[in-house]
Design a protein around this motif. Structure first.
Motif, PDB file in Angstrom:
ATOM      1  N   ILE A 174     -35.854   4.591-128.219  1.00 23.71           N
ATOM      2  CA  ILE A 174     -34.681   4.997-129.001  1.00 23.71           C
ATOM      3  C   ILE A 174     -35.114   5.733-130.262  1.00 23.71           C
ATOM      4  CG2 ILE A 174     -32.758   4.114-130.384  1.00 23.71           C
ATOM      5  CD1 ILE A 174     -32.158   2.165-128.277  1.00 23.71           C
ATOM      6  N   TRP A 175     -36.173   5.264-130.843  1.00 24.47           N
ATOM      7  CA  TRP A 175     -36.715   5.941-132.022  1.00 24.47           C
ATOM      8  C   TRP A 175     -37.070   7.383-131.668  1.00 24.47           C
ATOM      9  CZ3 TRP A 175     -41.209   8.430-133.256  1.00 24.47           C
ATOM     10  CH2 TRP A 175     -41.437   8.688-134.626  1.00 24.47           C
ATOM     11  N   ARG A 202     -34.773  15.687-135.828  1.00 21.38           N
ATOM     12  CA  ARG A 202     -35.596  15.876-137.042  1.00 21.38           C
ATOM     13  C   ARG A 202     -36.794  16.768-136.746  1.00 21.38           C
ATOM     14  NH1 ARG A 202     -35.478   9.947-137.528  1.00 21.38           N
ATOM     15  NH2 ARG A 202     -33.510   9.444-138.542  1.00 21.38           N
ATOM     16  N   THR A 249     -29.874   1.664-124.840  1.00 20.93           N
ATOM     17  CA  THR A 249     -28.897   2.284-125.727  1.00 20.93           C
ATOM     18  C   THR A 249     -27.635   1.445-125.828  1.00 20.93           C
ATOM     19  OG1 THR A 249     -29.728   4.370-124.895  1.00 20.93           O
ATOM     20  CG2 THR A 249     -27.735   4.455-126.234  1.00 20.93           C
ATOM     21  N   VAL A 298     -33.830  -0.791-133.003  1.00 24.39           N
ATOM     22  CA  VAL A 298     -34.425   0.477-132.567  1.00 24.39           C
ATOM     23  C   VAL A 298     -35.734   0.198-131.826  1.00 24.39           C
ATOM     24  CG1 VAL A 298     -35.357   2.685-133.298  1.00 24.39           C
ATOM     25  CG2 VAL A 298     -33.402   1.707-134.500  1.00 24.39           C
ATOM     26  N   ASN A 302     -34.034   9.526-131.327  1.00 26.62           N
ATOM     27  CA  ASN A 302     -33.485   9.879-132.639  1.00 26.62           C
ATOM     28  C   ASN A 302     -34.269  11.004-133.291  1.00 26.62           C
ATOM     29  OD1 ASN A 302     -31.600   7.919-132.297  1.00 26.62           O
ATOM     30  ND2 ASN A 302     -32.655   6.377-133.550  1.00 26.62           N
ATOM     31  N   GLN A 303     -35.559  11.108-132.976  1.00 33.55           N
ATOM     32  CA  GLN A 303     -36.405  12.129-133.589  1.00 33.55           C
ATOM     33  C   GLN A 303     -35.972  13.552-133.226  1.00 33.55           C
ATOM     34  OE1 GLN A 303     -37.753  10.241-136.009  1.00 33.55           O
ATOM     35  NE2 GLN A 303     -39.376  11.781-135.869  1.00 33.55           N
TER      36      GLN A 303
END
Lengths: 268, 338
Positions: A220-221, A228, A209, A216, A224-225
């Motif tokens: 990290i991806w 969502r 990070t 990404v 981020n999810q």
């Protein structure tokens, strides 16, 4: 009266503990195949593989996996070279400051990732290096080196000095001795250390990070999810993939060194 | 011809400890030379100095007349048989033996052929494809020997190579080593703490104590003419008689050594003028097979040990008074260093 059998309460507690640890993983596995789109509703609605094809079609997922593989490979190679050299330097004769160097070398694995991350970021800024692929690799190498070092140093300690002396005595110079005697002896410990390092790097998130900048990586991806909820099934698919990719090398490392007692450094 | 190995005032210090203390010696070409001493006497360090695993703190080491003091082990025409054999566990026996030839760039076909030949020299011709872990101690020892000899070094160093073998095997290996050395004509430097091994195999023996050489001599001279009390004690068993007792027995106030087998009970068959006689009380008798060991206490608590043949002749009773006698020329006067 003594019995060879384990008391049932103890068995129950042991299996209960294992179930507690692994149940969440099973949930992810199960819902990766669920037909329903949004949340973790129970019972499962039906079986489908179409989240896999969805995930496969997403360029951001593919890019993240490729980046993570690149980083893990580079960090592992770097760790193998540096860790082996450090182990060779520190395993034999004592010298001034040896213990201090050993401590400094092993420190990154004991240090909280957030400290490592912040200090690396600061250092990169001071040195005017832009965060990117290179900085991620360097960040990962700091703890990957330790894993390799621990494995190699344990093996070197069990390798009798007389083997190296015998090789030199028979006319081999330092390089030939390293190549023909030391390397074959280290092979399995290098493989084990390398696999652990690879797995550690592949799912590392905290240090990443701080050092990734705009890049990404896969973990990290995944992070981020979280924001969502509509993508949950795809996230599950990717999480499963990560688990498989990191578990296999660790199992491999265990298998290769199972008859030795020195698979050190599993603790990050 | 230059000497195979020369030590010129060599010392090796480990911190404050003088492991080797100002040692000078020469080892002749083709000689079977033993370094004998208790553990910690510096004999193994001397061997490692010749091999190049240790470098001298001061002094020079010459191999075949050339100064080798600063050469790396792989630059010296010297090979070692290690105490733990140090066979490479990742290679089979044949490749272990061929290793020295391989790193020197000898082609595969030739080096394997020469390794085969070396293995048959130590009677292990059919063992080439085994791994070292599958061999017995005696077989590993032979492989180590073949590996060290296959390159025909100028000097072969042996670091207590028989220590781990049982008695029967050890005796067999002793004579095989000796025969091999005679056949090949290579200089052998043999380190051991076993005095009988050193006496039976060597052309010359150097006796080490506390990093220094006590005496260098042929086995016969070492036994008959020990240069110091230490040598007399360490090589074989010996009676060392202190100066005061020596004066009362012989009239000379000097230390002397007398071997137990040279002392006889009673004075039959001895010309009194050429003999020393002593009276004492039998303290202990032990039957050792070929001989009896009789311990006799003289006046002043000194105990002499005598070995007498076990066939014929009645033994004295324990506690009885006996007369001992030995020829003057069987005694060896020791000049004690101040």
């Amino acid at each position: 009266m003594h019995s060879e059998r384990t008391p049932w309460a103890l068995r129950l507690a042991a299996y209960g503990g294992l179930a507690f640890l692994h149940f969440p993983l099973l949930v992810i596995f199960a819902y990766a195949f669920n037909t329903e789109e949004s949340a973790f509703s129970f019972p499962l609605q039906g079986f489908t593989l179409h989240w896999f094809s969805d995930a496969w079609a997403r360029p951001d997922i593919f890019a993240a996996i490729v980046l993570s593989l690149k980083v893990a490979t580079a960090a592992t190679v770097l760790a193998l070279a540096l860790g082996t050299l450090a182990a060779m330097a520190l395993s034999r004769r004592p010298f001034f400051g040896k213990n201090a160097i050993t401590l400094l070398l092993v420190l990154p694995i004991a240090l909280p990732g957030i400290i490592t991350g912040i200090s690396l970021l600061t250092a990169f800024k001071v040195a005017d290096i832009n965060p990117g692929l290179l900085t991620i690799i360097v960040g990962h190498a700091t703890f990957c080196v330790v894993v390799v070092y621990n494995n190699v140093v344990a093996r070197l300690r069990r390798m009798p000095m007389s083997h190296i002396e015998a090789s030199m005595d028979l006319g081999a110079d330092s390089w030939q001795t390293f190549r023909h005697i030391v390397m074959p002896g280290l092979a399995t410990s290098l493989l084990a250390g390398g696999m652990l390092a690879f797995a550690l790097s592949f799912d590392e998130i905290i240090v990443t990070t701080f050092t990734a900048g705009a890049e990404v990586t896969l973990p990290i991806w995944l992070l981020n999810q979280l924001g969502r909820p509509r993508d949950v099934p795809i996230t599950n698919v990717v999480a499963m993939t990560v688990m498989l990719i990191t578990t296999l090398p660790i199992l491999g490392a265990w298998y290769l060194t199972r008859d030795t007692t020195d698979t050190a450094g599993g603790g990050k | 011809m230059p000497h195979a190995v020369t030590f010129d005032h060599v010392s090796r210090l480990f911190g404050q400890m003088r492991a080797v203390d100002n040692v000078s010696l020469t080892i002749n070409e083709g000689e079977f030379f033993s370094m004998l001493g208790p553990s910690g006497s510096g004999k193994t360090t001397c061997l490692r100095l010749i091999a190049g695993f240790e470098l001298p703190s001061s002094g020079r080491i010459l191999i075949a007349g050339q100064d080798a003091s600063a050469l790396a082990p792989f630059e010296r025409d010297v090979n070692t048989v290690f105490q733990d054999y140090a066979l490479f566990p990742t290679m089979d026996v044949l490749n272990n033996v061929a290793y020295g030839l391989m790193v020197k760039g000898v082609g595969k076909k030739e080096r394997l052929a020469r390794a085969e030949e070396a293995l048959s020299m130590v009677a292990l011709a059919d063992y080439g494809s085994r791994k070292p872990g599958e061999l017995s101690g005696g077989q590993r020892q032979r492989v180590a020997l073949a590996r060290a000899l296959v390159g025909r070094p100028r000097v072969l160093l042996l670091d207590e190579p028989l220590g781990a073998l049982d008695l029967k095997l050890r005796e067999q290996m002793q004579s095989e080593l000796k025969n091999l050395q005679r056949k090949l004509g290579i200089t052998f430097v043999f380190v051991t703490h076993d005095q009988s091994e050193a006496l039976s195999m060597s052309d010359r023996v150097a006796v080490f104590a506390k990093g220094r050489i006590e005496q260098i001599a042929t086995p016969q001279d070492l036994y008959d003419k020990p240069a110091s009390r230490f040598v007399a004690d360490f090589v074989g068993t010996s009676n060392v008689v202190d100066a005061p007792l020596a004066q009362s027995l012989t009239g000379q106030r000097r230390i002397f050594a007398i071997r137990p087998e040279r002392i006889q009970l009673g004075c039959a068959g001895i010309v009194t003028a050429h003999a020393v006689r002593a009276k004492g009380v039998v303290r202990d008798i032990a039957f050792l097979g070929a001989v009896n060991r009789i311990e006799v206490e003289l006046a002043g608590k000194a105990v002499l040990t005598a070995l007498t043949p076990s066939f014929g002749g009645a033994l004295p009773l324990i506690g009885s008074e006996v007369e001992l006698a030995w020829r003057i020329d069987a005694m060896h006067w020791i000049t004690e260093a101040a």
